[in-house]
Design a protein around this motif. Sequence first.
Motif, PDB file in Angstrom:
ATOM      1  N   ASP A   1     -12.901  -3.491  -6.005  1.00  0.00           N
ATOM      2  CA  ASP A   1     -12.435  -2.128  -6.290  1.00  0.00           C
ATOM      3  C   ASP A   1     -13.602  -1.299  -6.822  1.00  0.00           C
ATOM      4  O   ASP A   1     -13.699  -0.997  -8.012  1.00  0.00           O
TER       5      ASP A   1
ATOM      6  N   HIS B   1     -14.329   1.936  -1.346  1.00  0.00           N
ATOM      7  CA  HIS B   1     -13.478   3.093  -1.061  1.00  0.00           C
ATOM      8  C   HIS B   1     -14.196   4.119  -0.188  1.00  0.00           C
ATOM      9  O   HIS B   1     -13.555   4.861   0.562  1.00  0.00           O
TER      10      HIS B   1
ATOM     11  N   PRO C   1      -8.121   4.530   3.702  1.00  0.00           N
ATOM     12  CA  PRO C   1      -6.951   3.934   3.041  1.00  0.00           C
ATOM     13  C   PRO C   1      -6.176   2.995   3.965  1.00  0.00           C
ATOM     14  O   PRO C   1      -5.658   1.962   3.521  1.00  0.00           O
TER      15      PRO C   1
ATOM     16  N   LEU D   1      -8.134  -0.223   4.296  1.00  0.00           N
ATOM     17  CA  LEU D   1      -8.068  -0.955   3.037  1.00  0.00           C
ATOM     18  C   LEU D   1      -6.723  -1.654   2.888  1.00  0.00           C
ATOM     19  O   LEU D   1      -6.652  -2.817   2.468  1.00  0.00           O
TER      20      LEU D   1
END
Length: 252
Positions: free
Chosen positions: A192, A197, A202, A205
Amino acid sequence: MSGATEQSRIAVVTGAGNGLGEAIAKALHGGGYRVMVADIDETAAQRVTTALDASGASAIAQRLDVREKAQFAATLDAAVQRWGTVHALVNNAAVTVARPVMEISPDEFDAVIAVNLRGTFLGCQVFGAYFRDRGHGRIINMASLAGQNGGTATGAHYAASKGGIVTLTKVFARDLGPSGVTVNAIAPGPMDTPMVHRTLTPERLAALKATIPVGEIGDPAFIGQLVLQLASPAAAFANGATWDVNGGLYLR
């Protein structure tokens, strides 16, 4: 030197201005280490240093371009000048470029290798020689799951550099072990961090999390705690190993 208490121990962490490096610096400092926060981004390094100890007594910032051996030597000298010695180095600085392997230019390949692999090599050389002369030291290199399973989400050049770090760790562990210096690697899976990121949408992920047996990406704080253990005088028998932290995504 081998009898130093944690409160008197000194660590240098490269690429400590954000992400895993910042988490590692925080863990070491929280464990009683005085920490040099080394990063090519001086502003980021100072931000982390101020958060650790605004007085500068137990944390200092240092600009470091890991591609340059002279800068590694200057970083070591600065730490010794400030605190008298160094006990541990964490080679964490790295760059990623998420690009399909067939689209990577030779110059881009070389640029990633220069930071990730050459930088780790130079750190091991400069600090390894210093530790060897003193008969004690800890070097922890940050590898990656990508360097073990050929994952290319963060770039094939990144994966190749991290695989090289696993091998370099073994080479330096054999060379420096007889002098009381241990060299280990940590191979995190998806963590994380801003890098993850930034690299993964998203949707990607979420799909990745579904493939991890524990169902989540990792907490950088755990990596910091593992570094803290490997940097300890008690970790004298851990040498040349690559410690997997991937939630069961890759099992050996």
